[in-house]
Design a protein around this motif. Sequence first.
Motif, PDB file in Angstrom:
ATOM      1  N   GLU A  16       0.841  -1.216   0.000  1.00 25.95           N
ATOM      2  CA  GLU A  16       0.000   0.000   0.000  1.00 25.95           C
ATOM      3  C   GLU A  16       0.868   1.255   0.000  1.00 25.95           C
ATOM      4  O   GLU A  16       0.572   2.222  -0.696  1.00 25.95           O
ATOM      5  CB  GLU A  16      -0.933  -0.004   1.227  1.00 25.95           C
ATOM      6  N   GLU A  17       1.929   1.221   0.755  1.00 25.12           N
ATOM      7  CA  GLU A  17       2.823   2.384   0.798  1.00 25.12           C
ATOM      8  C   GLU A  17       3.531   2.554  -0.544  1.00 25.12           C
ATOM      9  O   GLU A  17       3.715   3.679  -1.030  1.00 25.12           O
ATOM     10  CB  GLU A  17       3.851   2.212   1.926  1.00 25.12           C
ATOM     11  N   LEU A  18       3.900   1.452  -1.164  1.00 26.80           N
ATOM     12  CA  LEU A  18       4.511   1.520  -2.487  1.00 26.80           C
ATOM     13  C   LEU A  18       3.545   2.103  -3.516  1.00 26.80           C
ATOM     14  O   LEU A  18       3.927   2.926  -4.354  1.00 26.80           O
ATOM     15  CB  LEU A  18       4.989   0.138  -2.934  1.00 26.80           C
ATOM     16  N   ARG A  19       2.282   1.698  -3.451  1.00 27.43           N
ATOM     17  CA  ARG A  19       1.268   2.244  -4.371  1.00 27.43           C
ATOM     18  C   ARG A  19       1.109   3.754  -4.160  1.00 27.43           C
ATOM     19  O   ARG A  19       0.973   4.527  -5.122  1.00 27.43           O
ATOM     20  CB  ARG A  19      -0.064   1.519  -4.166  1.00 27.43           C
ATOM     21  N   ALA A  20       1.098   4.194  -2.908  1.00 21.03           N
ATOM     22  CA  ALA A  20       0.973   5.618  -2.603  1.00 21.03           C
ATOM     23  C   ALA A  20       2.175   6.382  -3.145  1.00 21.03           C
ATOM     24  O   ALA A  20       2.033   7.483  -3.705  1.00 21.03           O
ATOM     25  CB  ALA A  20       0.839   5.820  -1.096  1.00 21.03           C
ATOM     26  N   GLN A  21       3.379   5.797  -2.998  1.00 18.59           N
ATOM     27  CA  GLN A  21       4.584   6.447  -3.515  1.00 18.59           C
ATOM     28  C   GLN A  21       4.528   6.552  -5.045  1.00 18.59           C
ATOM     29  O   GLN A  21       4.863   7.586  -5.627  1.00 18.59           O
ATOM     30  CB  GLN A  21       5.830   5.670  -3.102  1.00 18.59           C
ATOM     31  N   VAL A  22       4.076   5.511  -5.694  1.00 19.63           N
ATOM     32  CA  VAL A  22       3.965   5.510  -7.155  1.00 19.63           C
ATOM     33  C   VAL A  22       2.938   6.552  -7.604  1.00 19.63           C
ATOM     34  O   VAL A  22       3.169   7.315  -8.555  1.00 19.63           O
ATOM     35  CB  VAL A  22       3.603   4.105  -7.679  1.00 19.63           C
ATOM     36  N   ALA A  23       1.801   6.625  -6.931  1.00 19.38           N
ATOM     37  CA  ALA A  23       0.770   7.604  -7.281  1.00 19.38           C
ATOM     38  C   ALA A  23       1.302   9.023  -7.107  1.00 19.38           C
ATOM     39  O   ALA A  23       1.090   9.901  -7.961  1.00 19.38           O
ATOM     40  CB  ALA A  23      -0.477   7.381  -6.427  1.00 19.38           C
ATOM     41  N   HIS A  24       2.006   9.259  -6.007  1.00 18.49           N
ATOM     42  CA  HIS A  24       2.576  10.574  -5.760  1.00 18.49           C
ATOM     43  C   HIS A  24       3.600  10.934  -6.842  1.00 18.49           C
ATOM     44  O   HIS A  24       3.608  12.050  -7.370  1.00 18.49           O
ATOM     45  CB  HIS A  24       3.223  10.605  -4.364  1.00 18.49           C
ATOM     46  N   THR A  25       4.461   9.991  -7.176  1.00 27.78           N
ATOM     47  CA  THR A  25       5.475  10.216  -8.203  1.00 27.78           C
ATOM     48  C   THR A  25       4.838  10.484  -9.556  1.00 27.78           C
ATOM     49  O   THR A  25       5.279  11.363 -10.309  1.00 27.78           O
ATOM     50  CB  THR A  25       6.424   8.998  -8.296  1.00 27.78           C
ATOM     51  N   ARG A  26       3.753   9.771  -9.862  1.00 27.32           N
ATOM     52  CA  ARG A  26       3.041  10.001 -11.132  1.00 27.32           C
ATOM     53  C   ARG A  26       2.451  11.408 -11.181  1.00 27.32           C
ATOM     54  O   ARG A  26       2.502  12.081 -12.218  1.00 27.32           O
ATOM     55  CB  ARG A  26       1.935   8.963 -11.313  1.00 27.32           C
ATOM     56  N   ARG A  27       1.859  11.853 -10.059  1.00 32.12           N
ATOM     57  CA  ARG A  27       1.294  13.215 -10.020  1.00 32.12           C
ATOM     58  C   ARG A  27       2.393  14.250 -10.247  1.00 32.12           C
ATOM     59  O   ARG A  27       2.230  15.186 -11.035  1.00 32.12           O
ATOM     60  CB  ARG A  27       0.600  13.467  -8.681  1.00 32.12           C
ATOM     61  N   GLU A  28       3.516  14.079  -9.561  1.00 35.90           N
ATOM     62  CA  GLU A  28       4.637  15.014  -9.738  1.00 35.90           C
ATOM     63  C   GLU A  28       5.137  14.998 -11.175  1.00 35.90           C
ATOM     64  O   GLU A  28       5.406  16.047 -11.764  1.00 35.90           O
ATOM     65  CB  GLU A  28       5.792  14.650  -8.801  1.00 35.90           C
ATOM     66  N   LEU A  29       5.258  13.806 -11.725  1.00 40.07           N
ATOM     67  CA  LEU A  29       5.726  13.673 -13.097  1.00 40.07           C
ATOM     68  C   LEU A  29       4.724  14.327 -14.065  1.00 40.07           C
ATOM     69  O   LEU A  29       5.116  15.003 -15.019  1.00 40.07           O
ATOM     70  CB  LEU A  29       5.922  12.196 -13.453  1.00 40.07           C
ATOM     71  N   GLY A  30       3.444  14.167 -13.790  1.00 41.53           N
ATOM     72  CA  GLY A  30       2.418  14.795 -14.626  1.00 41.53           C
ATOM     73  C   GLY A  30       2.537  16.310 -14.617  1.00 41.53           C
ATOM     74  O   GLY A  30       2.466  16.965 -15.664  1.00 41.53           O
ATOM     75  N   HIS A  31       2.747  16.879 -13.426  1.00 38.54           N
ATOM     76  CA  HIS A  31       2.918  18.336 -13.328  1.00 38.54           C
ATOM     77  C   HIS A  31       4.171  18.794 -14.065  1.00 38.54           C
ATOM     78  O   HIS A  31       4.154  19.813 -14.774  1.00 38.54           O
ATOM     79  CB  HIS A  31       2.987  18.774 -11.861  1.00 38.54           C
ATOM     80  N   THR A  32       5.233  18.041 -13.934  1.00 42.67           N
ATOM     81  CA  THR A  32       6.488  18.376 -14.611  1.00 42.67           C
ATOM     82  C   THR A  32       6.322  18.324 -16.121  1.00 42.67           C
ATOM     83  O   THR A  32       6.784  19.220 -16.842  1.00 42.67           O
ATOM     84  CB  THR A  32       7.608  17.411 -14.179  1.00 42.67           C
ATOM     85  N   VAL A  33       5.647  17.304 -16.607  1.00 47.89           N
ATOM     86  CA  VAL A  33       5.418  17.175 -18.052  1.00 47.89           C
ATOM     87  C   VAL A  33       4.562  18.340 -18.552  1.00 47.89           C
ATOM     88  O   VAL A  33       4.826  18.902 -19.623  1.00 47.89           O
ATOM     89  CB  VAL A  33       4.773  15.809 -18.371  1.00 47.89           C
ATOM     90  N   GLU A  34       3.543  18.722 -17.797  1.00 53.29           N
ATOM     91  CA  GLU A  34       2.694  19.852 -18.199  1.00 53.29           C
ATOM     92  C   GLU A  34       3.505  21.144 -18.279  1.00 53.29           C
ATOM     93  O   GLU A  34       3.352  21.936 -19.217  1.00 53.29           O
ATOM     94  CB  GLU A  34       1.537  20.018 -17.214  1.00 53.29           C
ATOM     95  N   GLU A  35       4.375  21.370 -17.298  1.00 48.55           N
ATOM     96  CA  GLU A  35       5.214  22.568 -17.319  1.00 48.55           C
ATOM     97  C   GLU A  35       6.151  22.566 -18.519  1.00 48.55           C
ATOM     98  O   GLU A  35       6.318  23.583 -19.189  1.00 48.55           O
ATOM     99  CB  GLU A  35       6.024  22.664 -16.028  1.00 48.55           C
ATOM    100  N   LEU A  36       6.750  21.424 -18.793  1.00 51.47           N
ATOM    101  CA  LEU A  36       7.653  21.329 -19.939  1.00 51.47           C
ATOM    102  C   LEU A  36       6.913  21.486 -21.258  1.00 51.47           C
ATOM    103  O   LEU A  36       7.406  22.121 -22.192  1.00 51.47           O
ATOM    104  CB  LEU A  36       8.406  19.992 -19.912  1.00 51.47           C
ATOM    105  N   ALA A  37       5.724  20.924 -21.327  1.00 57.19           N
ATOM    106  CA  ALA A  37       4.932  21.046 -22.559  1.00 57.19           C
ATOM    107  C   ALA A  37       4.557  22.504 -22.805  1.00 57.19           C
ATOM    108  O   ALA A  37       4.588  22.977 -23.950  1.00 57.19           O
ATOM    109  CB  ALA A  37       3.682  20.177 -22.464  1.00 57.19           C
ATOM    110  N   ALA A  38       4.223  23.218 -21.736  1.00 59.22           N
ATOM    111  CA  ALA A  38       3.874  24.632 -21.892  1.00 59.22           C
ATOM    112  C   ALA A  38       5.078  25.432 -22.391  1.00 59.22           C
ATOM    113  O   ALA A  38       4.947  26.314 -23.241  1.00 59.22           O
ATOM    114  CB  ALA A  38       3.367  25.194 -20.567  1.00 59.22           C
ATOM    115  N   LYS A  39       6.261  25.112 -21.866  1.00 61.64           N
ATOM    116  CA  LYS A  39       7.467  25.805 -22.312  1.00 61.64           C
ATOM    117  C   LYS A  39       7.833  25.432 -23.737  1.00 61.64           C
ATOM    118  O   LYS A  39       8.371  26.246 -24.487  1.00 61.64           O
ATOM    119  CB  LYS A  39       8.637  25.482 -21.389  1.00 61.64           C
ATOM    120  N   ALA A  40       7.561  24.225 -24.128  1.00 64.01           N
ATOM    121  CA  ALA A  40       7.932  23.748 -25.452  1.00 64.01           C
ATOM    122  C   ALA A  40       6.923  24.148 -26.526  1.00 64.01           C
ATOM    123  O   ALA A  40       7.236  24.068 -27.708  1.00 64.01           O
ATOM    124  CB  ALA A  40       8.075  22.229 -25.446  1.00 64.01           C
TER     125      ALA A  40
END
Length: 120
Positions: A16-40
């Motif tokens: 369960e903790e691993l799933r929470a870590q993966v979900a959190h990492t995915r959210r962060e990665l999603g935000h990062t991708v959105e920021e990069l896409a906006a810049k690109a």
Amino acid sequence: MTDGAHQYSTPSSDPEELRAQVAHTRRELGHTVEELAAKADVKARARQRADETRNRLRQRAERARGRARGRADHAKGRARGRGACAARAVRDHRMAVLGAAAASAVVAAGVARGCGRRQR
């Protein structure tokens, strides 16, 4: 994005903790991708800058039109004042103006007669 320090220092064996870590990492990665896409997205950024420039130029043009109208109104008022002053001077010195006009007409007629005789 994170501040550089990793939030999870030791991997957990709890699923369960691993799933929470993966979900959190995915959210962060999603935000990062959105920021990069906006810049690109060069087209969108260029469109935004063009809109900003267009708006800035419209504001400048509007201010310039306002200044021009003000100056034209001022000049119109001054011209009316001077025209009224000239009309008043003509009224006050009507006889002198008529005399000058008559003298000019006589001189013009004399010059025209003289020029006609010399050509023959």
